[in-house]
Design a protein around this motif. Sequence first.
Motif, PDB file in Angstrom:
ATOM      1  N   GLN A  46       0.827  -1.204   0.000  1.00 59.99           N
ATOM      2  CA  GLN A  46       0.000   0.000   0.000  1.00 59.99           C
ATOM      3  C   GLN A  46       0.863   1.256   0.000  1.00 59.99           C
ATOM      4  OE1 GLN A  46      -0.126  -2.557   2.115  1.00 59.99           O
ATOM      5  NE2 GLN A  46      -2.198  -3.028   2.773  1.00 59.99           N
ATOM      6  N   ASP A  47       1.979   1.222   0.724  1.00 54.05           N
ATOM      7  CA  ASP A  47       2.875   2.381   0.779  1.00 54.05           C
ATOM      8  C   ASP A  47       3.521   2.628  -0.581  1.00 54.05           C
ATOM      9  OD1 ASP A  47       2.267   2.561   3.476  1.00 54.05           O
ATOM     10  OD2 ASP A  47       4.048   1.445   4.101  1.00 54.05           O
ATOM     11  N   TRP A  48       3.888   1.555  -1.273  1.00 54.05           N
ATOM     12  CA  TRP A  48       4.493   1.671  -2.595  1.00 54.05           C
ATOM     13  C   TRP A  48       3.487   2.279  -3.572  1.00 54.05           C
ATOM     14  CZ3 TRP A  48       3.459  -0.315  -7.434  1.00 54.05           C
ATOM     15  CH2 TRP A  48       4.492  -0.279  -8.374  1.00 54.05           C
ATOM     16  N   VAL A  49       2.240   1.803  -3.518  1.00 49.14           N
ATOM     17  CA  VAL A  49       1.184   2.315  -4.402  1.00 49.14           C
ATOM     18  C   VAL A  49       0.940   3.793  -4.119  1.00 49.14           C
ATOM     19  CG1 VAL A  49      -1.289   2.163  -4.943  1.00 49.14           C
ATOM     20  CG2 VAL A  49       0.076   0.080  -4.762  1.00 49.14           C
ATOM     21  N   GLU A  50       0.901   4.175  -2.848  1.00 49.81           N
ATOM     22  CA  GLU A  50       0.696   5.580  -2.482  1.00 49.81           C
ATOM     23  C   GLU A  50       1.846   6.446  -2.987  1.00 49.81           C
ATOM     24  OE1 GLU A  50       0.194   8.336   1.519  1.00 49.81           O
ATOM     25  OE2 GLU A  50      -0.080   6.173   1.674  1.00 49.81           O
ATOM     26  N   ASP A  51       3.075   5.984  -2.796  1.00 45.12           N
ATOM     27  CA  ASP A  51       4.257   6.708  -3.271  1.00 45.12           C
ATOM     28  C   ASP A  51       4.191   6.888  -4.783  1.00 45.12           C
ATOM     29  OD1 ASP A  51       6.885   7.361  -4.217  1.00 45.12           O
ATOM     30  OD2 ASP A  51       7.777   6.461  -2.449  1.00 45.12           O
ATOM     31  N   PHE A  52       3.849   5.807  -5.490  1.00 42.89           N
ATOM     32  CA  PHE A  52       3.757   5.846  -6.947  1.00 42.89           C
ATOM     33  C   PHE A  52       2.689   6.848  -7.398  1.00 42.89           C
ATOM     34  CE2 PHE A  52       2.256   4.064 -11.042  1.00 42.89           C
ATOM     35  CZ  PHE A  52       3.448   4.108 -11.746  1.00 42.89           C
ATOM     36  N   GLY A  53       1.525   6.819  -6.747  1.00 39.30           N
ATOM     37  CA  GLY A  53       0.441   7.745  -7.085  1.00 39.30           C
ATOM     38  C   GLY A  53       0.824   9.194  -6.842  1.00 39.30           C
ATOM     39  N   GLU A  54       1.474   9.454  -5.706  1.00 38.80           N
ATOM     40  CA  GLU A  54       1.912  10.831  -5.404  1.00 38.80           C
ATOM     41  C   GLU A  54       2.940  11.303  -6.430  1.00 38.80           C
ATOM     42  OE1 GLU A  54       3.241  10.585  -1.371  1.00 38.80           O
ATOM     43  OE2 GLU A  54       1.197  10.629  -0.558  1.00 38.80           O
ATOM     44  N   HIS A  55       3.818  10.404  -6.847  1.00 38.40           N
ATOM     45  CA  HIS A  55       4.819  10.759  -7.859  1.00 38.40           C
ATOM     46  C   HIS A  55       4.131  11.116  -9.182  1.00 38.40           C
ATOM     47  CE1 HIS A  55       8.667  10.866  -9.866  1.00 38.40           C
ATOM     48  NE2 HIS A  55       8.216  10.008 -10.776  1.00 38.40           N
ATOM     49  N   GLN A  56       3.130  10.353  -9.558  1.00 38.33           N
ATOM     50  CA  GLN A  56       2.400  10.654 -10.788  1.00 38.33           C
ATOM     51  C   GLN A  56       1.709  12.016 -10.701  1.00 38.33           C
ATOM     52  OE1 GLN A  56       0.045   7.004 -11.049  1.00 38.33           O
ATOM     53  NE2 GLN A  56       1.144   6.516 -12.935  1.00 38.33           N
ATOM     54  N   LEU A  57       1.123  12.327  -9.541  1.00 38.40           N
ATOM     55  CA  LEU A  57       0.479  13.635  -9.365  1.00 38.40           C
ATOM     56  C   LEU A  57       1.493  14.769  -9.477  1.00 38.40           C
ATOM     57  CD1 LEU A  57      -2.040  12.848  -6.486  1.00 38.40           C
ATOM     58  CD2 LEU A  57      -2.550  13.247  -8.907  1.00 38.40           C
ATOM     59  N   ARG A  58       2.695  14.567  -8.917  1.00 32.33           N
ATOM     60  CA  ARG A  58       3.758  15.580  -9.048  1.00 32.33           C
ATOM     61  C   ARG A  58       4.117  15.800 -10.530  1.00 32.33           C
ATOM     62  NH1 ARG A  58       5.763  13.065  -4.476  1.00 32.33           N
ATOM     63  NH2 ARG A  58       7.272  11.830  -5.647  1.00 32.33           N
ATOM     64  N   LEU A  59       4.164  14.709 -11.284  1.00 36.61           N
ATOM     65  CA  LEU A  59       4.473  14.827 -12.710  1.00 36.61           C
ATOM     66  C   LEU A  59       3.387  15.607 -13.457  1.00 36.61           C
ATOM     67  CD1 LEU A  59       5.795  11.230 -13.480  1.00 36.61           C
ATOM     68  CD2 LEU A  59       7.155  13.323 -13.212  1.00 36.61           C
ATOM     69  N   VAL A  60       2.132  15.344 -13.113  1.00 34.45           N
ATOM     70  CA  VAL A  60       1.022  16.078 -13.732  1.00 34.45           C
ATOM     71  C   VAL A  60       1.122  17.557 -13.398  1.00 34.45           C
ATOM     72  CG1 VAL A  60      -1.498  16.387 -13.691  1.00 34.45           C
ATOM     73  CG2 VAL A  60      -0.521  14.088 -13.850  1.00 34.45           C
ATOM     74  N   ASP A  61       1.389  17.879 -12.134  1.00 32.84           N
ATOM     75  CA  ASP A  61       1.541  19.281 -11.717  1.00 32.84           C
ATOM     76  C   ASP A  61       2.700  19.950 -12.446  1.00 32.84           C
ATOM     77  OD1 ASP A  61      -0.621  18.989 -10.023  1.00 32.84           O
ATOM     78  OD2 ASP A  61       0.604  18.714  -8.208  1.00 32.84           O
ATOM     79  N   GLN A  62       3.817  19.252 -12.559  1.00 36.25           N
ATOM     80  CA  GLN A  62       4.971  19.813 -13.243  1.00 36.25           C
ATOM     81  C   GLN A  62       4.665  20.073 -14.721  1.00 36.25           C
ATOM     82  OE1 GLN A  62       8.196  17.085 -12.571  1.00 36.25           O
ATOM     83  NE2 GLN A  62       8.493  17.747 -10.443  1.00 36.25           N
ATOM     84  N   LYS A  63       3.914  19.206 -15.332  1.00 28.78           N
ATOM     85  CA  LYS A  63       3.561  19.375 -16.748  1.00 28.78           C
ATOM     86  C   LYS A  63       2.634  20.578 -16.922  1.00 28.78           C
ATOM     87  CE  LYS A  63       1.952  17.024 -20.826  1.00 28.78           C
ATOM     88  NZ  LYS A  63       1.560  15.800 -21.464  1.00 28.78           N
ATOM     89  N   LYS A  64       1.698  20.771 -15.990  1.00 26.66           N
ATOM     90  CA  LYS A  64       0.794  21.924 -16.049  1.00 26.66           C
ATOM     91  C   LYS A  64       1.554  23.232 -15.907  1.00 26.66           C
ATOM     92  CE  LYS A  64      -3.367  19.689 -14.300  1.00 26.66           C
ATOM     93  NZ  LYS A  64      -4.288  19.572 -13.163  1.00 26.66           N
ATOM     94  N   GLU A  65       2.577  23.223 -15.048  1.00 24.50           N
ATOM     95  CA  GLU A  65       3.375  24.433 -14.804  1.00 24.50           C
ATOM     96  C   GLU A  65       4.290  24.734 -15.983  1.00 24.50           C
ATOM     97  OE1 GLU A  65       5.402  23.739 -11.146  1.00 24.50           O
ATOM     98  OE2 GLU A  65       3.565  23.720  -9.979  1.00 24.50           O
ATOM     99  N   GLY A  66       4.535  23.750 -16.804  1.00 23.26           N
ATOM    100  CA  GLY A  66       5.389  23.973 -17.983  1.00 23.26           C
ATOM    101  C   GLY A  66       6.745  23.552 -17.739  1.00 23.26           C
TER     102      GLY A  66
END
Length: 145
Positions: free
Chosen positions: A125-145
């Motif tokens: 569960q911790d690995w899945v949470e870490d992976f999901g948070e990392h994906q959200l960071r990538l989405v945020d970074q892409k939105k910021e340019g």
Amino acid sequence: MQQTVNRVDPALPVGAYQTYSITSPTDTTVRAACQQVGCPAWLHGWESTIDEATELGAQQAAYIRTKSKRTFREQRTDAGLTVFRFESGQRCFAEHKTRPEIYAVRDGDWRGNPTGRTRTHARPQDWVEDFGEHQLRLVDQKKEG
């Protein structure tokens, strides 16, 4: 024979990536109790039919009666066999073995790990949470340019 691997050239340097992996080593086994592995015998109980006319059967029956430390009912069949009926919720006679999965996150990608840093999560569960948070960071970074 050398196998060819086709990969897309990464857009960023190796240090900009993280690699998430789940591995299960083939050479490591862990003995697990019936409840941990969802053993059907533990869940529903089981029967052992033994021919006490044989040397092996006599030894097995003696072990069950005197040393097994399990709860059972004993019956004889018309064929002269002994049937031991074991209640659910107790360990069966099998040694269940499982291979522990390793939930890892390391810096870098297929080109290497420039920092040498690797984290291992104790729970999936911790690995899945870490992976999901990392994906959200990538989405945020892409939105910021």
